[in-house]
Write a protein that holds these residues in place. Structure first.
Motif, PDB file in Angstrom:
ATOM      1  N   GLY A 217     -39.189 -44.799  39.980  1.00  0.00           N
ATOM      2  CA  GLY A 217     -39.878 -44.577  38.714  1.00  0.00           C
ATOM      3  C   GLY A 217     -41.358 -44.902  38.766  1.00  0.00           C
ATOM      4  O   GLY A 217     -42.137 -44.378  37.975  1.00  0.00           O
TER       5      GLY A 217
ATOM      6  N   TRP B 154     -39.686 -41.245  34.952  1.00  0.00           N
ATOM      7  CA  TRP B 154     -38.226 -41.246  34.849  1.00  0.00           C
ATOM      8  C   TRP B 154     -37.675 -39.839  34.634  1.00  0.00           C
ATOM      9  O   TRP B 154     -36.579 -39.660  34.125  1.00  0.00           O
ATOM     10  CB  TRP B 154     -37.773 -42.145  33.687  1.00  0.00           C
TER      11      TRP B 154
ATOM     12  N   ASP C  86     -40.818 -45.653  31.766  1.00  0.00           N
ATOM     13  CA  ASP C  86     -41.715 -44.508  31.635  1.00  0.00           C
ATOM     14  C   ASP C  86     -41.894 -44.272  30.134  1.00  0.00           C
ATOM     15  O   ASP C  86     -40.923 -44.036  29.410  1.00  0.00           O
ATOM     16  CB  ASP C  86     -41.065 -43.292  32.313  1.00  0.00           C
TER      17      ASP C  86
ATOM     18  N   TYR D 173     -40.120 -41.207  28.718  1.00  0.00           N
ATOM     19  CA  TYR D 173     -38.781 -40.945  29.240  1.00  0.00           C
ATOM     20  C   TYR D 173     -37.895 -40.194  28.234  1.00  0.00           C
ATOM     21  O   TYR D 173     -37.954 -40.419  27.033  1.00  0.00           O
ATOM     22  CB  TYR D 173     -38.107 -42.231  29.702  1.00  0.00           C
TER      23      TYR D 173
ATOM     24  N   ILE E  82     -32.299 -38.391  32.050  1.00  0.00           N
ATOM     25  CA  ILE E  82     -31.788 -39.495  32.871  1.00  0.00           C
ATOM     26  C   ILE E  82     -30.272 -39.406  32.989  1.00  0.00           C
ATOM     27  O   ILE E  82     -29.705 -39.600  34.077  1.00  0.00           O
ATOM     28  CB  ILE E  82     -32.218 -40.844  32.254  1.00  0.00           C
TER      29      ILE E  82
END
Length: 308
Positions: free
Chosen positions: A82, A92, A122, A125, A130
């Motif tokens: 990351g 991310w 992040d 993000y 993710i």
């Protein structure tokens, strides 16, 4: 060596972790000696990150482990992704997570990671990206367990809304001098000190409530990588008490400082970042020390804290 079972994660994990940030400074032969020493001492948990030496730490480890008697299956290998210092961003994104893991495994010369942590948040993000990345990594057998580092409770809650895998590790800064992780509870609602300010959203209690294992980084450091407080003239009272207890228990000051963290009932792991086999051996002595309630507070107060 003390071990813990991480809930929904690796079992029989050593409470001391070998942190490999400084491994690029070693030759392959010296790195192999470090790995073998750690294993012989009972340390089976290894911590990496893609940004450590821009991947050189993982590469050095991958080359060095072949020179030891240590088997891959006897270790719990963790890395983090990351941080993109090459681009001055935290990242991310799904594409970076997947590419990072492929790079990690190539450098380590391994087929899977036991643990992958997202390395510092992040700010942009997307938890759905993710979740997709974690699903693909798990399905491919590339990563077994997942977690985060330096991450606030509500950020973890948002991730949990989308990520189906348990997030069972949070890597956070904690040392006798950098104890903000635990200070706020003591000074709650006290306007006479800024130690009453909650800086982490109650991360310690949140992790305990949710069976998330805390990994304490920089256990012998003060400030943000300013240096060690051990034998530092800026901390005379702390070193005086550390020395008294070190003499009492027949160990080094560093072992006492680590034992102070291990004494906390949250059952944390501690990352030992030394690349000196002698120093690592001395640090493992912390696992045989059970500081008393009174000794723990004596150390805490010696670091400049006070009882309100």
């Amino acid at each position: 060596m003390q071990t813990i079972n991480i809930a929904n994660g690796p079992e029989n994990a050593s409470r001391l972790i070998l942190g490999c940030m400084r491994m690029p400074a070693l030759s392959v032969e010296d790195a192999a000696k470090m790995i073998q020493t750690a294993y012989d001492l009972g340390i089976n948990f290894i911590d990496h990150a893609t940004c450590y030496g821009d991947g050189e730490a993982e590469k050095r480890f991958g080359d060095a482990i072949a020179l030891t008697s240590v088997k891959r299956e006897d270790l719990i290998i963790q890395s983090k992704c990351g941080l993109r210092f090459d681009k001055q961003i935290f990242d991310w994104r799904k594409s970076n997570i997947l590419e990072s893991v492929d790079g990690i495994l190539k450098r380590l010369k391994m087929e899977y990671l036991d643990v992958l942590l997202l390395h510092r948040p992040d700010l942009l993000y997307d938890p759905e990206q993710i979740a997709e990345a974690f699903d693909e990594l798990e399905a491919a057998g590339k990563v077994r367990y997942f977690g985060v580092s330096n991450t606030m409770p509500m950020q973890i809650e948002l991730l949990k809304k989308y990520v189906k895998q348990p997030l069972k590790i949070n890597q956070l800064q904690l040392s006798l001098e950098q104890s903000q992780l635990i200070d706020q509870d003591l000074y709650m609602n006290n306007k006479t000190t800024d130690m009453s300010v909650m800086r982490d959203g109650g991360a310690l209690d949140y992790c305990r409530l949710n069976d998330i294992t805390i990994q304490a980084w920089s256990p012998l450091q003060y400030g943000m990588f300013k240096g060690m407080f051990i034998d530092n003239p800026e901390f005379p009272e702390m070193n005086k008490v550390l020395g008294e207890l070190a003499n009492q228990y027949g160990v080094t000051k560093a072992a006492i400082a680590i034992a102070w963290i291990l004494r906390h009932p949250a059952k944390m792991q501690v990352i030992a970042g030394t690349m000196n086999p002698v120093h690592l051996t001395e640090m493992t002595e912390a696992c045989r020390i059970d500081l008393t309630h009174e000794e723990w507070y004596k150390l805490y107060l010696s670091s400049g804290k006070f009882l309100p």
